[in-house]
Design a protein around this motif. Structure first.
Motif, PDB file in Angstrom:
ATOM      1  N   UNK A   1     -28.186  12.338 -36.145  1.00  0.00           N
ATOM      2  CA  UNK A   1     -26.973  11.372 -35.925  1.00  0.00           C
ATOM      3  C   UNK A   1     -25.886  11.680 -36.979  1.00  0.00           C
ATOM      4  N   UNK A   2     -24.768  11.666 -36.708  1.00  0.00           N
ATOM      5  CA  UNK A   2     -23.775  12.032 -37.740  1.00  0.00           C
ATOM      6  C   UNK A   2     -23.317  10.833 -38.427  1.00  0.00           C
ATOM      7  N   UNK A   3     -23.154  11.140 -39.760  1.00  0.00           N
ATOM      8  CA  UNK A   3     -22.496  10.051 -40.579  1.00  0.00           C
ATOM      9  C   UNK A   3     -21.230  10.497 -41.166  1.00  0.00           C
ATOM     10  N   UNK A   4     -20.841   9.439 -41.814  1.00  0.00           N
ATOM     11  CA  UNK A   4     -19.326   9.646 -42.527  1.00  0.00           C
ATOM     12  C   UNK A   4     -19.074   9.141 -43.919  1.00  0.00           C
ATOM     13  N   UNK A   5     -18.634   9.684 -44.774  1.00  0.00           N
ATOM     14  CA  UNK A   5     -18.120   9.419 -46.062  1.00  0.00           C
ATOM     15  C   UNK A   5     -17.801   7.898 -46.108  1.00  0.00           C
ATOM     16  N   UNK A   6     -16.754   7.468 -45.107  1.00  0.00           N
ATOM     17  CA  UNK A   6     -16.365   6.460 -45.057  1.00  0.00           C
ATOM     18  C   UNK A   6     -17.308   5.352 -44.848  1.00  0.00           C
ATOM     19  N   UNK A   7     -18.541   5.818 -44.186  1.00  0.00           N
ATOM     20  CA  UNK A   7     -19.545   4.719 -44.080  1.00  0.00           C
ATOM     21  C   UNK A   7     -20.615   4.723 -44.960  1.00  0.00           C
ATOM     22  N   UNK A   8     -20.354   5.577 -46.082  1.00  0.00           N
ATOM     23  CA  UNK A   8     -21.333   5.628 -47.075  1.00  0.00           C
ATOM     24  C   UNK A   8     -22.425   6.419 -46.649  1.00  0.00           C
ATOM     25  N   UNK A   9     -22.166   7.508 -45.755  1.00  0.00           N
ATOM     26  CA  UNK A   9     -23.189   8.412 -45.156  1.00  0.00           C
ATOM     27  C   UNK A   9     -24.556   7.539 -44.673  1.00  0.00           C
ATOM     28  N   UNK A  10     -24.092   6.271 -44.156  1.00  0.00           N
ATOM     29  CA  UNK A  10     -25.229   5.081 -43.494  1.00  0.00           C
ATOM     30  C   UNK A  10     -25.014   5.811 -41.892  1.00  0.00           C
TER      31      UNK A  10
END
Lengths: 480, 480
Positions: free
Chosen positions: A209-218
């Motif tokens: 599942x891809x995560x994003x820096x903006x979501x704090x990698x959650x």
């Protein structure tokens, strides 16, 4: 060697160990050897006649120590911590002497029983829901595994077995292999590499599942929901989700409450098995201030963390709880006559692996530290990490790359990956402190994990002094 | 507890261990407790404040010992032996103190390197073909696993991965899941239950090859050949055969030379992976007189046995060799940045699991016993088994149920299964000696395995005296 000689040699070894640990910071934390260094230092074959014990002991310094990465040096900041405490070492000595193999209750009842009760003690320290505690009316309980990788795999296999059982129950004619090929499991792209490997071993699709820096990698609930929907539409069968609390790269936390609710009803209502891997971070949940990170555990089918990382219980001790013992027993049960005994299968115990008496060291550590002592230990490491974070933040040349929640600080020089790679190489070649990198959103990042039991503020400040000094050198040499 | 206190407590623990082992035969070998006995003896939760060390030590006798099955008592004849030697315990103490986690070369070079060299030492003791020795021009080498169960699984997964790779190479369009569902593995119906479990975990068919008493419970080449032919004709893909040298029920030996040749060309020419599980018996192959049992190893892709059973190296230490390192590396390799280092993948090292410094105890044991000392140890156990066999054969009421090749004697009262079950129950309830049963050709059989390091002729004779005395009682009570 008879018992009399063991009394003498054992006491010498106790002193050798105490000397080693008391003076460990004088040693270079990372060894200066090349691959193959050891082979030429010892004979090519075992001796025909016994060597003397003196020669064996001498070879510890001559052969072994030059090639040791000293994980318990206060200058070791690599990977995540691995536990090392005196009470655990004493318990391990006893465990080795009793030397029973706990593959069934009868093979050594104390081994089985202490493990079950210690898992309850620890589960209560973490304030796990009663479902996971064996000494209740619930159907769950805890069992010790060797590593978090093993726990992830065991959970995945139990989930696969449950999924196949449920599908066969509603469609008994369906071929089992046809089911497996439709199963799909999920984990964060930040999850430990062993999660992907578990999928390979079990022979099931494991989607990242891809995560994003903006979501704090959650992992975001919405992302998981969409992936599940798409896969269902494509005829696949979602059956397993491995959430991570405290990822290896940056100690990121998936929001398990949100994820538990992801498919309308909670995942476990949809019979998607949610396993929570909190290998490193789990130990911190014994502190009330960190326990909220575990909120949502009520949606999980299984949960695992490693007291052998951060709870002062020497390797190996990876503690795993399941909501339903029968899910594990059903997935692995074997019943040959040579393992049968009078108290077969009371349903209270469940084992998936051989083990020594690993619960002994939990018992020694929990009693010799007490809950408060353990909490103090966790808090001290978090404070040291915060201290390091402040030092980094106070220096304009550096940046913090991810939230500092527990004992890990991800940081880097503002600038290219190359300059950071060079800095890390320079740091490790100095052999005074040891760090490993990670990659976050394409950036090469340095991980500074507070690891050793004996790390103090002075070591943190010394490490920072060294890092900034090397950074200066690197920045002068390389275009910024 | 600080280092100073550890010096004191550690030395006390050394004495406690020596006392325990010196006086172990005074303890009932099998505990007199009921399931759940331990929970009420200790608090329901961990203490808030530390307990005293004195209290912890007192509880060893109060809480633990009453529930211990004493595997190292000279009156323990159950299962198979588990090793326990003083040099191994000393090495384990050191290993616990160094406490490095050897998941890569860089994580502690000495750990990786000593393991590779010790596996070569041991491989040479066994006179393994050069292909399996790392320090040669061959492509193979050895690696320590936790248990034989783990090794069986690792070999099966590597074989599955190789089979899929080879099929995809010739038919790239074929879906991978379609391949797995056609794969078929084989093992003896006498193989350890973990072989069947490995098949479950890997999600492949595992067929049991029937054996006969008249063939001494060995898999016949002809039987395997026929099964392979039939399965191929049915569109399946035979890819793995697990041979057993020294089965758990009766210590039977598959004829691996015959089996290696089974499909016209040798199995490995047909790309059917032959794994040899010699968990117990493997240690004996260091003696020239038992080495012929391993003939045919040249046909194997992998081979495993447990020095932690019979070679004086404490649990866990299960040694596995493969003909091609790349088969294992290819099946499990994961490469996240946090595990990369400058000496990445020289191709000389391969690890599939975390481990402590398990090779240290091999090094200590091999050096402190010497090859001759280890051979003497094996021979003594075999002699003790032969002594027990003679006692059984001299008594008309009993019969020997399988050839006595090494340290295991399978025997029974001539008569019904019921009378033998009753006899065994009576023996174990007496708690003076401990045995477990097996089933051979539908018969309930008692297994008498020489296990402890300290077992002597007098213990064997005492055990036999007790068995015949109880047999007399049972035969008087039950219709013969």
């Amino acid at each position: 060697m008879d018992a009399a000689e063991f009394r003498r040699r054992g006491k010498e070894m106790v002193d050798l160990i105490a000397d080693y640990l008391e003076n460990i910071e004088q040693r270079p934390v990372y060894p200066d050897v090349e691959p193959g260094y050891l082979r030429s230092l010892i004979p090519e074959e075992a001796p025909e006649e016994p060597d003397t014990y003196e020669d064996v002991v001498k070879d510890i310094e001559r052969v072994i120590m030059p090639g040791v990465t000293h994980w318990h040096s206060p200058y070791f900041y690599a990977y995540f911590p691995t536990a090392n405490s005196f009470p655990a070492m004493l318990a391990d000595m006893l465990s080795g002497a009793i030397g029973c193999i706990g593959f069934s209750w009868a093979a050594s009842p104390a081994c089985t029983e202490l493990e079950t009760v210690m898992m309850d003690w620890l589960g209560k320290m973490l304030k796990l829901p009663e479902d996971f505690i064996a000494g209740t009316h619930g159907q769950g309980g805890g069992v010790i595994q060797g590593t978090a990788s093993e726990a992830t795999l065991v959970a995945l296999l139990a989930a696969r077995s449950r999924a196949v059982r449920m599908i066969l129950a509603s469609d008994p004619q369906r071929p089992e292999t046809g089911i497996t090929s439709k199963l799909v499991a999920y984990s964060s792209d930040q999850a430990h590499c062993s999660v992907e490997r578990a999928g390979m071993i079990a022979g099931v699709r494991m989607k990242k599942i891809p995560t994003e820096q903006s979501d704090k990698y959650a992992v975001q609930g919405e992302t998981l929901r969409r992936m599940i929907q798409e896969d269902k539409a494509a005829g696949l069968i979602p059956f397993y989700f491995c959430a991570t609390l405290g990822t290896t790269p940056s100690c990121a936390f998936d929001h398990i409450t949100e994820l538990g609710h992801v498919s309308g009803p909670a995942l476990y209502v949809s019979k998607i098995w949610m396993h929570i891997d909190a290998a490193y971070a789990g130990s911190s949940f014994i502190c009330p201030e960190f326990r909220p990170l575990l909120n949502g555990i009520e949606f999980a089918d299984s949960f695992n963390f490693n007291p052998h990382k951060w709870l002062l219980v020497n390797f190996d001790c990876s503690t795993m709880w399941v909501r339903k013992r029968s899910d594990l027993i059903g997935a692995f049960k074997m019943d040959p006559l040579y393992l049968k005994h009078d108290h077969q299968e009371s349903g209270r115990y469940f084992y998936t692996d051989n083990s020594l008496f690993r619960s002994l060291k939990m018992w020694f550590v929990f009693r010799m530290y007490g809950l408060k002592g353990l909490q103090d230990y966790i808090r001290k490491h978090v404070e040291l990490a915060k201290e390091f974070e402040s030092l980094v933040r106070a220096d304009q040349r550096f940046e913090i790359s991810a939230d500092v929640v527990l004992g890990l600080v991800c940081f880097r020089l503002k600038g290219s990956n190359e300059v950071n790679e060079t800095l890390l190489k320079r740091i490790n070649n100095g052999r005074k402190i040891h760090l490993v990198p990670c990659q976050l959103s394409g950036q090469f990042v340095l991980r500074f994990a507070v690891c050793a039991r004996t790390t103090e503020s002075r070591h943190i400040r010394e490490a920072w002094r060294l890092i900034t000094q090397l950074a200066e050198e690197v920045m002068q040499e390389l275009p910024h």
